[in-house]
Motif scaffolding. Structure first.
Motif: not given
Lengths: 441, 446, 482
Positions: B327, B329-330, B395-397, B399, B414, B416, B418, B423-424, B442-443, B446, C183-184, C187, C189, C191, C444
């Protein structure tokens, strides 16, 4: 003594001329007024917002705070543009409360000697005495035409004086040769006669904006009205009332009530928004039980802004073409105090060739606000700068408005920013169009 | 290494024996070469809670399973002791059609739920790949979506309440059963898309929608991805009320109805829901936009074929022999360019490439297959890294959603986070300090 | 802890002299937001940039001083009410629209941008920002993010959280973090979704990426007039049941009409038991088909009159009555207590009857103006605090009504947030474990009690017990509640 009574006795508000508790507690602190308040828009500070100022009034009323210099400074920074009143769902009579509050503040915070001197001269010695204003204007004209003014400007000597005296000096409006004023003359209706109206001459308008005054007379004539400019009238007292000098304002109101009612006009026409709004509120100025109370009511019922008056008629639309991109600045006391925003635009739209463009924040105060441009120079300048940006963006050939303070301020704004275009009263443009139409026939 | 026979016995007191699976039966739960020591199929949230409290106490790592349709998402688990099978939690708990809400257990499949809703003339506008087998909880945990996200959003927009079993077996709820609610933190958002690493979703309340009066769609075929992209942005730039707007490219074009016979590089699927007149208007205007942008052919999809088309749009890039799925995303305006770059890159590697993009949200589902000799793990991993760089440059990713274990071992699923990786990690630390839930998947590990 | 004059000096160095408020009489003005609660802050600081926000927060953090963020101060649950030890940090200076991306239909704004200003700004591109709280003329997008604000048009299009894509955040210790974006589904949580609606207790949003939607081609607004509330409520259930999801579905009862009509002259009949505002928007064709349908349905719903706004001006007027409703209660009663409970749509009537009977029984006035389409009630308990005991009675009635909402399957707040006002009611909805899970999120985010403390969650020990009135309200001084 209950806690509340104790608080009340400790209040800095004294006497009858203070905001009433009923009015103070009408404010439910919803905040809908914030985003229309020019001083809040500029600063983002709650203390410089209508809600904040009312909260301070309440706090003073409850004895929680005294009228300190800081408290007074927030009230003083208010332009009394009354945009908040339009936004308020609870019907808080903010303008009236602020005038009463300033009356209270004058007692506790009379200000420095120079402030008091300025106030004494302006509100007690000049505005109530039109003769003195005329004399001053004639002297100013001599000064302006003698070359002395430009000499002084070039010398930059006034920069040595505190404040913005140099700027005020350089931007002083040009005094025309002819001065408008009350007279026993009747300017007769043109065409079918519909009635007779009495025109307010006022204080500043007839001295600097003779053209606008004459234009107003001609436009009214053109629309079928005999026009009189009643003798015995004077300044409406608006500036005095806003500054909290209510006793003087009251005397001036009574004088005008007598002068105008004597003519039994069909309407009392005002072409200066600030004056119109005060005159429509003379009933609030007159003491309860005064023999003038009833007369004030009759008077108020007759007062009409010239824009307002014209659009209620089957008015004569513009005749001759004026090819211009026109933007309209809402004078606060027309848009907010009198809630008249459509009428002037409606008039302008009838002029052939006029392209009416709306600028951003057309209904936000330009910073003139009566004597505000003198008493709160720095902030007035800030608002002018804000306005200048919007004017530049609109790129109009003509900036139309309907109040002398705005006329001066907007012209200064254009001059300072070297923007093209002229500033004039809505009625002047209409008059021009009538004349262009007549001459082309 | 745990002793193979003792682990299942830990759960004997809390689960009936038919819910505890061990030995031979564990093969289906193999993940990245790891096989759990026990698979458990609880019937209700209390059983889930007692399982987790045991795992918490014993330091066991749990991998939750729904329909198993998207287990390829996420990295290999760091540890894997227990497969927690949630398809037993499959009841509709509350359904009041007049309220347009329902509360269901998380192991219910979308297909079953949808069938229930359709009886009342309603539906849940979530249509990700694997619709028949995928569970609601799985969709939520993976934040999966399909073509209808264009108009209705994703699980994040449909979920109004959630019940979760935490790493230590505590059961908590968040949200509520009404459509509007700001009481307390919006924990729904946190759990949705968290791949079960913060808690296991056991129940959810959902907004449902009235079924549209009818459905309409068109399929336009284009000579290039670029022209299809222009048309898509053209439709997006209008006020047309479209239900889905999907850009199809490469191999995926051939999966479309009529796509076999068309010699086009790309296609655009435009759908509309509602009354006849608005649908006609959407299709008319969209046709004009497609034609203006050089469509080779514009075909109207018959009303009863629209559901099928949507299914194809969800499944197309992941056809039978697909080995790599991702998947990407951009921003919407970069979608066509990204797909073009992917096509070129795939070409360089001699991979077959197909993609379906839900363009208004900038989501591009991609799939790749290749000939035997060209698909060695290192080559695929290098490809993925290169593709990821291309997405990043826009500017996207990227996965990775599915890849052979050999590839997964070489490349992070995953990329990075972004922003907010710290926090995660803090959140994981707070919710699952001992790493019971899907550890390492997870990312950022995690 | 630093002495105040040092602190003032340092803060002035960050934001400029004009924007540190420290005189007692000035601070007083900041003791309230739009809610009844009040407490004078220690200092007020107005930063102008993200960097300034970060510096202010780091300074406060290092000195152990709590910071309370604030937008325009129009919130109704006390979320922006400071504590005497706190620095109040309004973001009203940060009101720049940083970017409008027409193709991708997003905008990036600073938190102090006023909700309606954004829509005005994007109007020229044919786009608007959909969530429209009644205070939209004054409330800020930052505040909306804090409260996850709703509004009449959220029925069809979703609330704030459905329209926020990304945030730049400043954490309690001053750290700047970017989450989400245009960009939706990136990866990690969600937040962004977690922070929206956290009432300023997780982080301060300094940049907000929002989704814009096209302006509808057509809008049609109906006013249906009913003799009584019951019929109006059944009409709502009927419309929803027919599979219609109007853009907005709002109800005003008789007392509300009495309050607003003299102010807006919207043409609401003063003797109506209730009026229902129904708005349809979208493509010309959709609105045309649906308005015929809705027109007929309303006519059959027992309405004594159904009007359509024929012009935009008429439409604005119908809405002016709705949007100005809360403020207008100042005209009929000196005080009111505004609730925000939600019930399932099928239980609306039950909840309203309960509230009506309860208030009648206890001698309190009750007005109702609410988002009928999504079951979000706004019972407004009207009273005069000068009559002894009325205030307490009103607060207790409020608690009882909220309790009833929860019993009916609903929640405490649909759009105003918990803030201070509903702290005591949280146990009605959530177990201590539920709340502990939420507090883990706060942990957190590194909020060691220094970012908008004492909001949303009752203090430990108070958690288990339901307190039938808001103590803060009861202790408030004269005129300090609405």
């Amino acid at each position: 003594m209950t806690q509340k009574e104790r608080m009340l006795t400790a209040s800095d508000f004294m006497g009858a001329e203070a905001p009433s508790e009923d009015d103070l507690y009408k404010c439910v602190h919803c905040g809908l007024c914030l985003n229309v308040c020019p001083t809040y828009l500029e600063t983002g500070l709650e203390t410089e917002s209508p809600r904040g100022r009312i909260y301070l009034m309440r706090a003073v009323n409850e004895g929680r705070v005294k009228i300190t210099e800081a408290v007074n400074s927030h009230w003083s920074l208010c332009l009394e543009c009354r945009a908040c009143e339009v936004a308020c769902p609870s019907g808080v009579p903010y303008g009236h409360m602020m005038e009463l509050t300033r009356t209270q503040a004058l007692r506790r915070q009379p200000g420095s000697f120079s402030t008091r001197l300025f106030r004494w001269i302006t509100f007690r010695q000049l505005l109530p005495h039109q003769g003195r204003l005329v004399l001053l204007a004639r002297l100013a004209r001599i000064y302006q035409r003698s070359g002395l003014k430009s000499l002084v400007s070039r010398s930059k000597a006034l920069r040595l004086l505190p404040g913005n005296v140099d700027m005020l000096h350089d931007n002083q409006p040009t005094i025309p040769a002819e001065i408008f004023g009350p007279s026993s003359a009747v300017y007769p209706a043109l065409g079918e006669r519909k009635g007779r109206v009495a025109l307010l001459s006022g204080c500043i308008m007839p001295l600097i904006y003779t053209d606008a005054m004459n234009a107003t007379v001609r436009v009214l004539q053109h629309n079928g009205y005999d026009v009189v400019v009643p003798m015995g009238q004077g300044c409406c007292g608006a500036l005095n009332a806003h500054a909290g000098v209510r006793d003087e304002a009251r005397a001036m109101a009574k004088r005008n009530i007598d002068a105008f009612l004597a003519y039994e006009p069909d309407a009392i026409i005002v072409n200066s928004a600030g004056c119109g709004s005060t005159m429509k509120e003379y009933t609030l100025l007159i003491e309860e039980g005064s023999p003038y109370a009833e007369k004030a009511e009759r008077f108020v019922a007759l007062v009409k802004d010239v824009n307002e008056f014209l659009v209620t008629l089957p008015f004569q639309e513009g005749l001759g073409e004026i090819k211009a991109r026109v933007t309209y600045q809402d004078p606060c006391h027309l848009a907010h105090a009198q809630r008249i925003t459509k009428a002037p635009r409606e008039l302008l739209k009838t002029i052939p060739g006029v392209e009416l463009v709306e600028m951003e924040e057309a209904s936000v105060c330009c910073g003139a606000a009566g004597s505000y441009s003198v008493t709160q120079q720095a902030f007035s300048q800030r608002l002018m700068k804000r306005k200048t940006a919007h004017l530049a963006e609109a790129g109009a050939d003509v900036v139309a408005t309907a109040n002398p303070g705005c006329l001066i301020q907007l012209q200064t704004a254009l001059n300072n920013a070297d923007l093209p275009g002229r500033v004039c009263h809505v009625v002047e443009l209409l008059d021009e169009s009538y004349r262009a139409g007549v001459s082309s026939e | 290494m745990q002793q193979p026979r003792t682990l299942p016995t830990l759960f004997q007191s809390s689960l009936p024996s038919h819910s505890v699976h061990s030995g031979e039966g564990l093969e289906p739960y193999r993940l990245d070469g790891l096989i759990p020591e026990v698979a458990l199929s609880p019937k209700d949230e209390e059983q889930v809670a007692s399982i987790l409290s045991i795992c918490h106490a014993e330091g066991l790592a749990v991998v939750p399973w729904g329909g198993g349709t998207r287990m390829g998402l996420g990295n290999a688990p760091a540890r894997y002791d227990v497969a927690l099978l949630l398809t037993g939690l499959n009841r509709v708990l509350e359904y009041q059609p007049e309220d347009l809400t329902t509360t269901v257990q998380a192991g219910l499949t979308l297909a079953t739920l949808d069938a229930e809703l359709r009886k009342e003339g309603q539906f849940l506008p979530l249509d990700p790949v694997g619709y028949d087998r995928t569970t609601l909880g799985g969709v939520q945990a993976s934040a999966a979506s399909g073509p209808l996200r264009h108009r209705y959003g994703t699980a994040r927009d449909q979920t109004i309440g959630i019940r979760v079993v935490h790493a230590d077996g505590t059961i908590t709820k968040a949200g509520g059963k009404v459509v509007k609610n700001v009481t307390g933190y919006d924990m729904n958002k946190l759990y949705i898309g968290s791949l079960g690493t913060l808690g296991i979703i056991v129940e959810a309340s959902l907004k449902v929608m009235p079924l549209p009066a009818s459905e309409g769609a068109l399929l336009a075929f284009f000579p290039s991805i670029e022209t299809a992209g222009e048309a898509a942005l053209g439709v997006m730039g209008t006020s047309l009320d479209t239900a889905f707007l999907s850009l199809v490219a490469g191999e995926a074009v051939h999966e479309l109805p009529g796509g076999r016979s068309v010699d086009g590089a790309a296609a655009l699927a435009v759908g509309a829901f509602g009354q006849a007149a608005p649908i006609a208007r959407v299709l008319r205007d969209a046709t004009a936009i497609c034609n203006r942008n050089g469509a080779a052919e514009v075909a109207t999809v018959s009303s009863n074929e629209v559901t099928n088309l949507r299914r194809v749009l969800a499944e197309a890039p992941r056809g039978g022999s697909t080995t790599l799925m991702a998947r990407l995303g951009v921003r919407p305006e970069s979608v066509a360019g990204l797909i073009q770059s992917m096509a070129e890159l795939s070409n360089k590697y001699s991979f077959n490439f197909g993609a379906v993009a839900h363009i208004s949200h900038g989501i591009v589902h991609s799939g790749w297959t290749g000939k035997e000799g060209l698909m060695e793990a290192q080559r695929q991993a290098t490809f993925i890294e290169e593709a990821r760089d291309v997405a990043r440059a826009e500017g996207g990713y990227l996965v990775l959603e599915s890849a052979p274990p050999g590839v997964r071992a070489l490349v992070d699923s995953w990329g990075d986070a972004r922003g907010g990786q710290a926090l995660m990690s803090n959140l994981k630390q707070q919710f699952d300090p001992t790493g019971v839930l899907n550890p390492g998947r997870f990312v950022g590990g995690i | 802890m630093k002495n105040s004059s040092d602190l003032v000096k340092q803060l002035k160095a960050i934001v400029g002299d004009e924007y540190v408020v420290h005189l007692p009489e000035d601070l007083l003005v900041f003791e309230r937001d739009g809610s009844p609660e009040n407490e004078v802050p220690r200092l007020v600081v107005l930063p102008d940039t993200t960097a300034q926000v970060s510096q202010v927060m780091r300074l406060a953090y290092e000195n152990g001083i709590p910071v309370v963020p604030r937008g325009a101060g129009t919130g109704l649950s006390g979320g922006a009410v400071p504590q005497s030890v706190s620095i109040l940090m309004p973001l009203s200076r940060m009101r720049r629209v940083l970017d409008v991306d027409v193709t991708n239909r997003t905008a990036v704004v600073e938190p102090g941008v006023v909700n309606l200003d954004l829509s005005h700004y994007t109007e020229k591109y044919g786009l608007h920002y959909v969530p429209d709280p009644s205070s939209q003329k004054a409330c800020t997008i930052g505040g909306n993010v804090g409260e996850n604000a709703g509004g009449p048009h959220c029925l069809a299009y979703g609330v704030t959280t459905n329209h926020v894509l990304g945030l730049e955040l400043v954490l309690a210790d001053g750290t700047i973090v970017e989450v989400g974006g245009d960009v939706r589904d990136a990866p990690g949580y969600d937040l962004t979704g977690t922070v929206v609606g956290s009432e300023g207790t997780l982080a301060v949003a300094t940049k907000i990426t929002v989704r814009l939607m096209p302006l509808p081609e057509a809008v049609k607004t109906f006013l249906a007039v009913y003799d009584d509330m019951d019929t109006a409520c059944s009409a709502v259930t009927m419309l929803i049941g027919k599979g219609l999801v109007p853009a907005a579905l709002e109800m005003l009862d008789n007392l509300t009409i009495q309050a607003v009509e003299p102010y807006v002259h919207a043409g609401y009949p003063l003797d109506a038991g209730a009026v229902l505002l129904v708005e349809l928007d979208g493509m010309d064709e959709t609105v045309k088909v649906e308005s015929d349908l809705v027109g007929n349905l309303l006519a059959e719903s027992g309405a004594r009159e159904v009007r359509r706004a024929e012009t935009e001006e008429e439409r604005q007027l119908l809405w002016a009555g709705r949007k100005g409703a809360f403020g207008a209660f100042g005209r009929i009663a000196p005080n009111y207590y505004l609730l925000d409970g939600v019930v399932p749509r099928t239980r609306l009537l039950e909840a309203l009857r309960y509230a009506t009977d309860l208030c009648a029984e206890r001698g309190l006035g009750l007005a109702n103006v609410f988002h009928a389409g999504d079951g979000n009630l706004h019972p407004i308990i009207l009273f005069d605090e000068r009559q002894p005991g009325k205030l307490e009675l009103a607060m207790r009635a409020g608690g009882d009504i909220l309790k009833k909402c929860v019993e009916l399957g609903g929640v405490l707040s649909g759009e105003h947030g918990v803030g201070l006002e509903k702290l005591a009611y949280m146990p009605l909805m959530f177990t201590p474990e539920d709340m502990k899970a939420m507090l883990k999120v706060r942990e957190a985010f590194g909020n060691d009690g220094l970012l908008n403390p004492d909001k949303v969650f009752p203090k430990e020990g108070e958690v288990a017990e339901y307190i039938p009135q808001s103590a803060a309200v009861l202790n408030a001084g004269t005129g300090s509640y609405i």
